[in-house]
Scaffold this active site. Structure first.
Site, PDB file in Angstrom:
ATOM      1  N   GLU A   1      -3.498   7.692  -5.472  1.00 32.69           N
ATOM      2  CA  GLU A   1      -3.715   6.913  -6.702  1.00 32.69           C
ATOM      3  C   GLU A   1      -4.934   7.445  -7.451  1.00 32.69           C
ATOM      4  O   GLU A   1      -6.018   7.472  -6.873  1.00 32.69           O
ATOM      5  CB  GLU A   1      -3.900   5.436  -6.350  1.00 32.69           C
ATOM      6  CG  GLU A   1      -2.650   4.838  -5.738  1.00 32.69           C
ATOM      7  CD  GLU A   1      -2.806   3.378  -5.311  1.00 32.69           C
ATOM      8  OE1 GLU A   1      -3.855   2.767  -5.590  1.00 32.69           O
ATOM      9  OE2 GLU A   1      -1.874   2.850  -4.701  1.00 32.69           O
TER      10      GLU A   1
ATOM     11  N   ARG B   1       0.866  -1.179   0.000  1.00 32.43           N
ATOM     12  CA  ARG B   1       0.000   0.000   0.000  1.00 32.43           C
ATOM     13  C   ARG B   1       0.901   1.226   0.000  1.00 32.43           C
ATOM     14  O   ARG B   1       1.923   1.247   0.713  1.00 32.43           O
ATOM     15  CB  ARG B   1      -0.925   0.026   1.232  1.00 32.43           C
ATOM     16  CG  ARG B   1      -2.042  -1.024   1.180  1.00 32.43           C
ATOM     17  CD  ARG B   1      -3.074  -0.729   0.090  1.00 32.43           C
ATOM     18  NE  ARG B   1      -4.143  -1.708   0.009  1.00 32.43           N
ATOM     19  CZ  ARG B   1      -4.198  -2.747  -0.823  1.00 32.43           C
ATOM     20  NH1 ARG B   1      -3.198  -2.958  -1.658  1.00 32.43           N
ATOM     21  NH2 ARG B   1      -5.227  -3.550  -0.842  1.00 32.43           N
TER      22      ARG B   1
ATOM     23  N   HIS C   1      -1.273   0.222  -9.687  1.00 30.75           N
ATOM     24  CA  HIS C   1      -1.894  -0.719  -8.729  1.00 30.75           C
ATOM     25  C   HIS C   1      -2.481  -1.916  -9.500  1.00 30.75           C
ATOM     26  O   HIS C   1      -3.646  -2.296  -9.294  1.00 30.75           O
ATOM     27  CB  HIS C   1      -2.976  -0.017  -7.899  1.00 30.75           C
ATOM     28  CG  HIS C   1      -3.275  -0.718  -6.605  1.00 30.75           C
ATOM     29  ND1 HIS C   1      -3.682  -0.070  -5.472  1.00 30.75           N
ATOM     30  CD2 HIS C   1      -3.230  -2.034  -6.274  1.00 30.75           C
ATOM     31  CE1 HIS C   1      -3.892  -0.941  -4.496  1.00 30.75           C
ATOM     32  NE2 HIS C   1      -3.620  -2.146  -4.961  1.00 30.75           N
TER      33      HIS C   1
HETATM   34  P1  NAD Z   1      -0.353 -11.423   4.441  1.00 30.72           P
HETATM   35  O1  NAD Z   1      -1.376 -11.008   5.430  1.00 30.72           O
HETATM   36  O2  NAD Z   1      -0.295 -12.824   3.999  1.00 30.72           O
HETATM   37  O3  NAD Z   1       1.106 -11.024   4.991  1.00 30.72           O
HETATM   38  C1  NAD Z   1       1.375  -9.788   5.590  1.00 30.72           C
HETATM   39  C2  NAD Z   1       2.512 -10.013   6.575  1.00 30.72           C
HETATM   40  O4  NAD Z   1       2.912  -8.735   7.074  1.00 30.72           O
HETATM   41  C3  NAD Z   1       2.097 -10.867   7.779  1.00 30.72           C
HETATM   42  O5  NAD Z   1       2.949 -11.991   7.909  1.00 30.72           O
HETATM   43  C4  NAD Z   1       2.244  -9.907   8.954  1.00 30.72           C
HETATM   44  O6  NAD Z   1       2.691 -10.556  10.144  1.00 30.72           O
HETATM   45  C5  NAD Z   1       3.288  -8.947   8.427  1.00 30.72           C
HETATM   46  N1  NAD Z   1       3.328  -7.672   9.139  1.00 30.72           N
HETATM   47  C6  NAD Z   1       2.294  -6.959   9.644  1.00 30.72           C
HETATM   48  N2  NAD Z   1       2.763  -5.844  10.227  1.00 30.72           N
HETATM   49  C7  NAD Z   1       4.112  -5.858  10.088  1.00 30.72           C
HETATM   50  C8  NAD Z   1       5.142  -4.981  10.482  1.00 30.72           C
HETATM   51  N3  NAD Z   1       4.885  -3.844  11.179  1.00 30.72           N
HETATM   52  N4  NAD Z   1       6.426  -5.301  10.146  1.00 30.72           N
HETATM   53  C9  NAD Z   1       6.697  -6.430   9.466  1.00 30.72           C
HETATM   54  N5  NAD Z   1       5.766  -7.318   9.102  1.00 30.72           N
HETATM   55  C10 NAD Z   1       4.470  -7.023   9.390  1.00 30.72           C
HETATM   56  O7  NAD Z   1      -0.536 -10.426   3.214  1.00 30.72           O
HETATM   57  P2  NAD Z   1      -0.138 -10.684   1.690  1.00 30.72           P
HETATM   58  O8  NAD Z   1      -1.231 -11.418   1.028  1.00 30.72           O
HETATM   59  O9  NAD Z   1       1.259 -11.181   1.641  1.00 30.72           O
HETATM   60  O10 NAD Z   1      -0.209  -9.189   1.150  1.00 30.72           O
HETATM   61  C11 NAD Z   1       0.719  -8.211   1.574  1.00 30.72           C
HETATM   62  C12 NAD Z   1       0.266  -6.835   1.137  1.00 30.72           C
HETATM   63  O11 NAD Z   1       0.101  -6.793  -0.283  1.00 30.72           O
HETATM   64  C13 NAD Z   1      -1.101  -6.408   1.712  1.00 30.72           C
HETATM   65  O12 NAD Z   1      -0.961  -5.072   2.151  1.00 30.72           O
HETATM   66  C14 NAD Z   1      -2.026  -6.372   0.549  1.00 30.72           C
HETATM   67  O13 NAD Z   1      -2.986  -5.359   0.653  1.00 30.72           O
HETATM   68  C15 NAD Z   1      -1.064  -6.056  -0.604  1.00 30.72           C
HETATM   69  N6  NAD Z   1      -1.578  -6.526  -1.897  1.00 30.72           N
HETATM   70  C16 NAD Z   1      -1.432  -5.712  -2.985  1.00 30.72           C
HETATM   71  C17 NAD Z   1      -1.867  -6.130  -4.223  1.00 30.72           C
HETATM   72  C18 NAD Z   1      -1.659  -5.274  -5.444  1.00 30.72           C
HETATM   73  O14 NAD Z   1      -2.396  -5.378  -6.404  1.00 30.72           O
HETATM   74  N7  NAD Z   1      -0.626  -4.449  -5.482  1.00 30.72           N
HETATM   75  C19 NAD Z   1      -2.520  -7.366  -4.356  1.00 30.72           C
HETATM   76  C20 NAD Z   1      -2.623  -8.199  -3.241  1.00 30.72           C
HETATM   77  C21 NAD Z   1      -2.155  -7.760  -2.007  1.00 30.72           C
END
Ligand code: NAD
Length: 329
Positions: free
Chosen positions: A263, A234, A282
């Site tokens: 965005e 994000r 995005h």
């Molecule tokens: P996920 O929930 O599987 O993993 C997120 C990880 O971040 C978790 O393991 C959590 O413990 C960790 N985390 C939380 N706070 C933290 C911190 N302060 N420091 C370090 N680690 C921390 O999520 P995911 O499916 O791997 O997705 C990750 C990100 O990608 C999400 O923000 C999601 O919104 C974004 N995303 C973006 C797109 C896109 O189109 N660009 C698509 C899918 C997901």
């Protein structure tokens, strides 16, 4: 049964619903006032992101059984209202992880190999740029993952397998047994070490109060001068003003941003003028295959409920205790 689509979904998914004998009604537009009258006869809603399923919409549908999200989040569903009305809410967590992972790899390679710069040079009659040896190899370099969840693990696995990269991960919320499970893949470190030692830093955390501006001036100053920063999570997780300064002053080497703090970005945003920045709208998860997968998975969750089966990925599992759902197999 009547399945309402506030926005169109891929034809493969619609066919799947119709082949099962259901009637699919697509709203002419996803405005609440357009969707509201359709809710009266709705048994299911398959929901993208263009409308919020509010309490008003949910309560207009006396026979509603399921709201099936095509994506992973529930920002646009009043889950409490759904639960109060014994409506099951499902999602598709992880369905787009591999597509985002591929996007990260594409950005990492593109920046390491300087593809946009070299492409522009060839078009501008500067073929001799080849002698500047601007590209860098990734082989045996270090990738640092801020956030080691679904996407972080996939990126780590690919980087280790394909480029023999060393993987550092910072994720203070992971349980020790999960870290132990990944001991062969990643070294778990704090954010400071991750910033100091990584050649590529890729961000995979959710946006929370703790992660807002997780990478800012202090973190950029710890990084190697050639470090590449990639953000597909994000926009506000990176302090964009600090990033622009770090790039302008050659504190770091480049950035790949699928997400931005605004965005679309302001046309005057300095990001748009920096050669060392690769920008995408995005769109990491919006591959042709991924949107089809999201739609067909959402259709499958709907079909499960309408066929009297307990669906996968229920967001409000407490609802299954209701008398209404005791028949689910
Ligand atoms: P996920 O929930 O599987 O993993 C997120 C990880 O971040 C978790 O393991 C959590 O413990 C960790 N985390 C939380 N706070 C933290 C911190 N302060 N420091 C370090 N680690 C921390 O999520 P995911 O499916 O791997 O997705 C990750 C990100 O990608 C999400 O923000 C999601 O919104 C974004 N995303 C973006 C797109 C896109 O189109 N660009 C698509 C899918 C997901």
């Amino acid at each position: 049964m009547n399945i309402i689509l506030p926005q169109t979904i891929e034809s493969e998914a619609v066919e799947r619903l119709e082949e099962a004998g259901h009637t699919v009604v697509t709203a002419p537009d996803p405005k609440p006032e357009t969707v509201l009258p359709l809710m009266k006869n709705a048994h299911a809603v398959i929901l993208r992101t263009g409308i919020t399923m509010t309490r008003k919409l949910i309560e207009a549908a006396a026979d509603l059984k399921i709201i099936s999200r095509t994506g992973g989040g529930f920002d646009n569903v009043d889950v409490k209202a759904a639960t109060d009305n014994e409506v099951i809410v499902t999602s598709n967590l992880g369905v787009n992880s591999i597509s985002v992972c591929e996007h990260v790899l594409a950005m990492m390679l593109s920046l390491a190999k300087q593809l946009p710069l070299l492409d522009r040079a060839v078009r501008n009659d500067n073929y001799s740029i080849r002698y500047q040896n601007l590209s860098r190899d990734l082989n045996t370099k270090t990738i640092g993952l801020l956030g080691f969840g679904r996407i972080g693990v996939l990126v780590a696995t690919a980087c280790q397998a394909v480029f023999n990269m060393k993987v550092l991960a910072c994720d203070p919320y992971l349980a020790d047994e999960v870290k132990a499970q990944y001991a062969e893949l990643a070294h778990f470190v704090d954010k400071e070490q991750l910033c100091r030692e990584s050649d590529v830093i890729s961000v995979h955390v959710p946006l929370t109060e703790q992660t807002r501006h997780a990478l800012s001036t202090a973190e950029f100053e710890l990084m190697k001068s050639g470090a590449i920063v990639i953000n597909t999570s994000r926009g506000p997780v990176i302090d964009e003003e600090a990033l622009v300064e770090a790039l302008r002053n050659n504190v770091i080497g480049g950035a790949g941003l699928d997400v931005q703090s605004q965005e679309p970005p302001d046309p005057e945003s300095p990001l748009l003028k920096l050669d060392k920045v690769l920008l995408t709208p995005h769109s990491a998860a919006l591959t042709n295959e991924c949107v089809t997968r999201m739609a067909t998975e959402a259709a499958d969750r709907t079909l499960e409920v309408l066929a009297g089966k307990k669906p996968l990925n229920v967001a409000n599992p407490e609802v299954l205790a209701a008398q209404r759902w005791q028949h689910l197999a």
